[in-house]
Motif scaffolding. Structure first.
Motif, PDB file in Angstrom:
ATOM      1  N   VAL A  43       3.142   0.175   4.224  1.00  0.00           N
ATOM      2  CA  VAL A  43       2.104  -0.545   4.941  1.00  0.00           C
ATOM      3  C   VAL A  43       1.365   0.500   5.762  1.00  0.00           C
ATOM      4  N   ASN A  44       0.059   0.580   5.596  1.00  0.00           N
ATOM      5  CA  ASN A  44      -0.725   1.556   6.343  1.00  0.00           C
ATOM      6  C   ASN A  44      -0.930   1.124   7.785  1.00  0.00           C
ATOM      7  N   ASP A  45      -1.312   2.091   8.613  1.00  0.00           N
ATOM      8  CA  ASP A  45      -1.585   1.810  10.023  1.00  0.00           C
ATOM      9  C   ASP A  45      -2.813   0.913  10.181  1.00  0.00           C
ATOM     10  N   GLY A  46      -3.677   0.920   9.206  1.00  0.00           N
ATOM     11  CA  GLY A  46      -4.901   0.119   9.264  1.00  0.00           C
ATOM     12  C   GLY A  46      -5.338  -0.237   7.860  1.00  0.00           C
ATOM     13  N   GLU A  47      -6.616  -0.441   7.707  1.00  0.00           N
ATOM     14  CA  GLU A  47      -7.166  -0.800   6.399  1.00  0.00           C
ATOM     15  C   GLU A  47      -7.254   0.437   5.508  1.00  0.00           C
ATOM     16  N   GLU A  48      -7.301   0.181   4.185  1.00  0.00           N
ATOM     17  CA  GLU A  48      -7.345   1.271   3.213  1.00  0.00           C
ATOM     18  C   GLU A  48      -8.188   0.833   2.010  1.00  0.00           C
ATOM     19  N   VAL A  49      -9.010   1.739   1.514  1.00  0.00           N
ATOM     20  CA  VAL A  49      -9.823   1.483   0.323  1.00  0.00           C
ATOM     21  C   VAL A  49      -9.483   2.543  -0.720  1.00  0.00           C
ATOM     22  N   PHE A  50      -9.185   2.096  -1.940  1.00  0.00           N
ATOM     23  CA  PHE A  50      -8.948   2.979  -3.081  1.00  0.00           C
ATOM     24  C   PHE A  50     -10.114   2.829  -4.045  1.00  0.00           C
ATOM     25  N   VAL A  51     -10.617   3.934  -4.553  1.00  0.00           N
ATOM     26  CA  VAL A  51     -11.597   3.913  -5.639  1.00  0.00           C
ATOM     27  C   VAL A  51     -10.965   4.719  -6.769  1.00  0.00           C
ATOM     28  N   LEU A  52     -10.656   4.064  -7.867  1.00  0.00           N
ATOM     29  CA  LEU A  52     -10.035   4.756  -8.992  1.00  0.00           C
ATOM     30  C   LEU A  52     -11.109   5.503  -9.765  1.00  0.00           C
ATOM     31  N   LEU A  53     -10.995   6.831  -9.788  1.00  0.00           N
ATOM     32  CA  LEU A  53     -12.002   7.682 -10.415  1.00  0.00           C
ATOM     33  C   LEU A  53     -11.615   8.128 -11.819  1.00  0.00           C
ATOM     34  N   ASP A  54     -10.314   8.130 -12.110  1.00  0.00           N
ATOM     35  CA  ASP A  54      -9.853   8.606 -13.411  1.00  0.00           C
ATOM     36  C   ASP A  54      -8.469   8.028 -13.669  1.00  0.00           C
ATOM     37  N   GLY A  55      -8.249   7.500 -14.858  1.00  0.00           N
ATOM     38  CA  GLY A  55      -6.953   6.967 -15.228  1.00  0.00           C
ATOM     39  C   GLY A  55      -6.866   5.465 -15.028  1.00  0.00           C
ATOM     40  N   THR A  56      -5.640   4.960 -15.116  1.00  0.00           N
ATOM     41  CA  THR A  56      -5.363   3.548 -14.854  1.00  0.00           C
ATOM     42  C   THR A  56      -4.172   3.468 -13.907  1.00  0.00           C
ATOM     43  N   VAL A  57      -4.192   2.471 -13.046  1.00  0.00           N
ATOM     44  CA  VAL A  57      -3.155   2.309 -12.027  1.00  0.00           C
ATOM     45  C   VAL A  57      -2.831   0.830 -11.885  1.00  0.00           C
ATOM     46  N   ASP A  58      -1.546   0.498 -11.824  1.00  0.00           N
ATOM     47  CA  ASP A  58      -1.118  -0.849 -11.447  1.00  0.00           C
ATOM     48  C   ASP A  58      -0.820  -0.827  -9.957  1.00  0.00           C
ATOM     49  N   MET A  59      -1.548  -1.643  -9.202  1.00  0.00           N
ATOM     50  CA  MET A  59      -1.323  -1.750  -7.773  1.00  0.00           C
ATOM     51  C   MET A  59      -0.425  -2.962  -7.538  1.00  0.00           C
ATOM     52  N   HIS A  60       0.760  -2.718  -7.029  1.00  0.00           N
ATOM     53  CA  HIS A  60       1.706  -3.783  -6.723  1.00  0.00           C
ATOM     54  C   HIS A  60       1.505  -4.172  -5.261  1.00  0.00           C
ATOM     55  N   VAL A  61       1.384  -5.467  -5.012  1.00  0.00           N
ATOM     56  CA  VAL A  61       1.128  -5.995  -3.678  1.00  0.00           C
ATOM     57  C   VAL A  61       2.179  -7.060  -3.368  1.00  0.00           C
ATOM     58  N   ARG A  62       2.829  -6.909  -2.199  1.00  0.00           N
ATOM     59  CA  ARG A  62       3.812  -7.923  -1.784  1.00  0.00           C
ATOM     60  C   ARG A  62       3.115  -8.945  -0.889  1.00  0.00           C
ATOM     61  N   ASP A  63       3.148 -10.205  -1.328  1.00  0.00           N
ATOM     62  CA  ASP A  63       2.522 -11.283  -0.569  1.00  0.00           C
ATOM     63  C   ASP A  63       3.437 -11.731   0.574  1.00  0.00           C
ATOM     64  N   ALA A  64       2.898 -12.527   1.476  1.00  0.00           N
ATOM     65  CA  ALA A  64       3.626 -12.989   2.658  1.00  0.00           C
ATOM     66  C   ALA A  64       4.917 -13.726   2.302  1.00  0.00           C
ATOM     67  N   ASP A  65       4.944 -14.411   1.148  1.00  0.00           N
ATOM     68  CA  ASP A  65       6.149 -15.148   0.744  1.00  0.00           C
ATOM     69  C   ASP A  65       7.179 -14.258   0.039  1.00  0.00           C
ATOM     70  N   GLY A  66       6.885 -12.936  -0.053  1.00  0.00           N
ATOM     71  CA  GLY A  66       7.808 -11.995  -0.687  1.00  0.00           C
ATOM     72  C   GLY A  66       7.567 -11.775  -2.155  1.00  0.00           C
ATOM     73  N   SER A  67       6.715 -12.580  -2.762  1.00  0.00           N
ATOM     74  CA  SER A  67       6.423 -12.397  -4.191  1.00  0.00           C
ATOM     75  C   SER A  67       5.536 -11.159  -4.375  1.00  0.00           C
ATOM     76  N   VAL A  68       5.601 -10.605  -5.571  1.00  0.00           N
ATOM     77  CA  VAL A  68       4.838  -9.397  -5.881  1.00  0.00           C
ATOM     78  C   VAL A  68       3.802  -9.707  -6.948  1.00  0.00           C
ATOM     79  N   ARG A  69       2.572  -9.301  -6.673  1.00  0.00           N
ATOM     80  CA  ARG A  69       1.483  -9.391  -7.650  1.00  0.00           C
ATOM     81  C   ARG A  69       1.178  -7.985  -8.137  1.00  0.00           C
ATOM     82  N   VAL A  70       0.754  -7.870  -9.392  1.00  0.00           N
ATOM     83  CA  VAL A  70       0.331  -6.588  -9.943  1.00  0.00           C
ATOM     84  C   VAL A  70      -1.135  -6.704 -10.333  1.00  0.00           C
TER      85      VAL A  70
END
Length: 106
Positions: A43-70
């Motif tokens: 968890v970052n100290d604040g907000e964060e922006v990613f711009v994917l410039l090359d390749g592919t990435v799966d961003m895994h995000v944990r929601d408030a209920d503990g479930s994970v979205r990709v």
């Protein structure tokens, strides 16, 4: 006048998530990252922006209920992680990302 010209697809680092700082402005850093390995859940100290410039990435995000979205990111996609958003990036092979965040953030 200070200028830079950067060709992201030519950038590599000595280690996964190695970065080149492009600019630090008013407490916000803009960095070019190279990786071929997942990061770690964080968890970052604040907000964060990613711009994917090359390749592919799966961003895994944990929601408030503990479930994970990709979220599958493709070249050119932008991902925003608000303050308190737990996430981890998993590249498929090599990837290069522009990351804009609070200076000194993890």
């Amino acid at each position: 006048m200070n200028t830079q010209h950067i060709r992201p697809t030519s950038f590599t680092a000595e280690r996964a998530w190695g970065a080149r700082t492009i600019a630090c402005m008013n407490g916000i850093s803009t960095r070019l990252h190279w990786t071929d390995q997942p990061y770690r859940w964080h968890v970052n100290d604040g907000e964060e922006v990613f711009v994917l410039l090359d390749g592919t990435v799966d961003m895994h995000v944990r929601d408030a209920d503990g479930s994970v979205r990709v979220i599958a990111l493709q070249c050119g996609d932008i991902f925003y992680a608000g303050a308190g958003c737990e996430h981890v990036a998993h590249p498929h092979g090599e990837a290069r990302m522009l990351v804009i965040e609070q200076e000194g953030s993890i």
